[in-house]
Design an enzyme around this catalytic site. Structure first.
Site, PDB file in Angstrom:
ATOM      1  N   ILE A   1       8.191   0.467  -0.332  1.00  0.00           N
ATOM      2  CA  ILE A   1       9.052   0.079  -1.611  1.00  0.00           C
ATOM      3  C   ILE A   1       8.168  -0.544  -1.991  1.00  0.00           C
ATOM      4  CG2 ILE A   1      10.421  -2.072  -1.313  1.00  0.00           C
ATOM      5  CD1 ILE A   1      12.493  -0.118   0.483  1.00  0.00           C
ATOM      6  N   GLY A   2       7.556  -1.284  -1.513  1.00  0.00           N
ATOM      7  CA  GLY A   2       5.579  -2.092  -2.258  1.00  0.00           C
ATOM      8  C   GLY A   2       5.154  -1.398  -3.162  1.00  0.00           C
TER       9      GLY A   2
ATOM     10  N   SER B   1       0.847  -1.431   0.133  1.00  0.00           N
ATOM     11  CA  SER B   1       0.436   0.050   0.024  1.00  0.00           C
ATOM     12  C   SER B   1       0.386   1.533  -0.178  1.00  0.00           C
ATOM     13  CB  SER B   1      -0.688  -0.087   1.416  1.00  0.00           C
ATOM     14  OG  SER B   1      -0.047   0.210   2.506  1.00  0.00           O
ATOM     15  N   ARG B   2       2.030   1.446   0.248  1.00  0.00           N
ATOM     16  CA  ARG B   2       2.813   2.507   0.242  1.00  0.00           C
ATOM     17  C   ARG B   2       4.202   1.538  -0.627  1.00  0.00           C
ATOM     18  NH1 ARG B   2       1.414   1.087   5.749  1.00  0.00           N
ATOM     19  NH2 ARG B   2      -0.597   2.853   5.817  1.00  0.00           N
TER      20      ARG B   2
ATOM     21  N   TYR C   1      16.207  -7.839  15.408  1.00  0.00           N
ATOM     22  CA  TYR C   1      15.869  -7.199  15.018  1.00  0.00           C
ATOM     23  C   TYR C   1      16.096  -8.068  13.374  1.00  0.00           C
ATOM     24  CZ  TYR C   1      15.035  -4.803  10.591  1.00  0.00           C
ATOM     25  OH  TYR C   1      14.539  -4.408   9.275  1.00  0.00           O
TER      26      TYR C   1
END
Length: 275
Positions: free
Chosen positions: A17-18, A14-15, A163
């Site tokens: 890089i994708g 939806s925003r 992470y």
């Protein structure tokens, strides 16, 4: 058009890089499944599955927006099945959705640990599992995880162990699948930016305006993905790709157009990349 009638399932589309990858492939005729959680817009983040789908169709592709939290493996399985039924199959799976928290071990709360591992590792694993039966039917199937090369230098573990573990596990999923699925001619690779990318996460969570000004646009990752995903799936597999290196290998050496701030040449190396 290279991706005409190819169906691409992208998480976190939806925003950022994708969405950039989605628009790049849509311009080449792809069907895009926009699989993300956002159905109402957050001003700090921007974009929903519906606004992204509209942009994708304006770019020349076909779009199917699906609200999905990949921590729910049953929902992932249903989303994959729905996408395959809608478009007649799935050719490419891009695992872009990810959670980040850069706290040291003593300050990492269980809920933050669980969020990163449930999305980055568990979610990616079971989404791949759900997609494999459909990818087997494709003539040039690809899995692409947005995760880093596995750099075992201690400095990448010292400051944000949880992470690092989660992102390296994403990369191990792709590397393992590249061997497991080679007999089915399904490629599995990873892609990671050499420099920070100007996204909401960088702006809101990591470095704010200063780091944004030292970043490149998501388009550089999208262009690299475009090159990777058109390669023969039986030959191009098991790689840890870096966006800049992909473009250079295809003769693209002038990367000045990717600067978030036009004219900037001082970029900040992304995590897991040695400066």
């Amino acid at each position: 058009m290279l991706f005409q009638n190819k169906t691409v399932f992208i998480t976190g589309a939806s925003r950022g890089i994708g969405k950039a990858i989605a628009l790049k492939l849509a311009a080449d005729g792809a069907n895009i499944v926009v699989a993300s959680k956002s159905v109402t817009e957050d001003p700090r983040l921007g974009g929903t599955i519906f606004s992204a789908a509209e942009e994708i169709e304006q770019a020349g592709g076909k779009a199917l927006p699906i609200q999905l939290d990949i921590r729910d493996e049953a929902a992932s399985q249903q989303a994959i099945a729905k996408a395959a039924e809608h478009f007649g199959g799935i050719d490419i799976l891009i695992n872009n959705a990810s959670a980040i928290n850069l706290l040291p071990t003593e300050k990492t709360e269980p809920k933050r640990y669980d969020l990163m591992h449930d999305i980055n590792v568990r979610g990616t694993f079971f989404l791949c599992q759900s997609a494999i039966p459909f990818l087997k039917k494709s003539t040039n199937a690809h899995i692409l995880n947005l995760s880093p090369p596995i750099n075992m230098e201690a400095k990448w573990f010292a400051k944000h162990l949880s992470y690092t573990m989660s992102k390296y596990n994403m990369s191990m999923i792709a590397f393992g699948l590249s061997a497991e699925l080679k007999q089915y001619r399904i490629a599995a690779n990873t892609l990671w930016p050499k420099t920070t990318i100007a996204t909401a996460a960088v702006n809101n969570l990591l470095g704010g305006e200063m780091l944004m000004n030292m970043s490149r646009t998501p388009q550089i990752v999208a262009d690299a993905a475009w090159h990777i995903l058109q390669q023969p799936s039986d030959k191009c597999t098991g790689n840890f790709f870096i966006d800049e290196e992909v473009l250079q290998s295809h003769g693209i050496t002038d990367l000045s157009g990717y600067a978030h701030v036009p004219g900037n040449t001082n970029f900040y190396p992304d995590l897991f990349i040695d400066a």
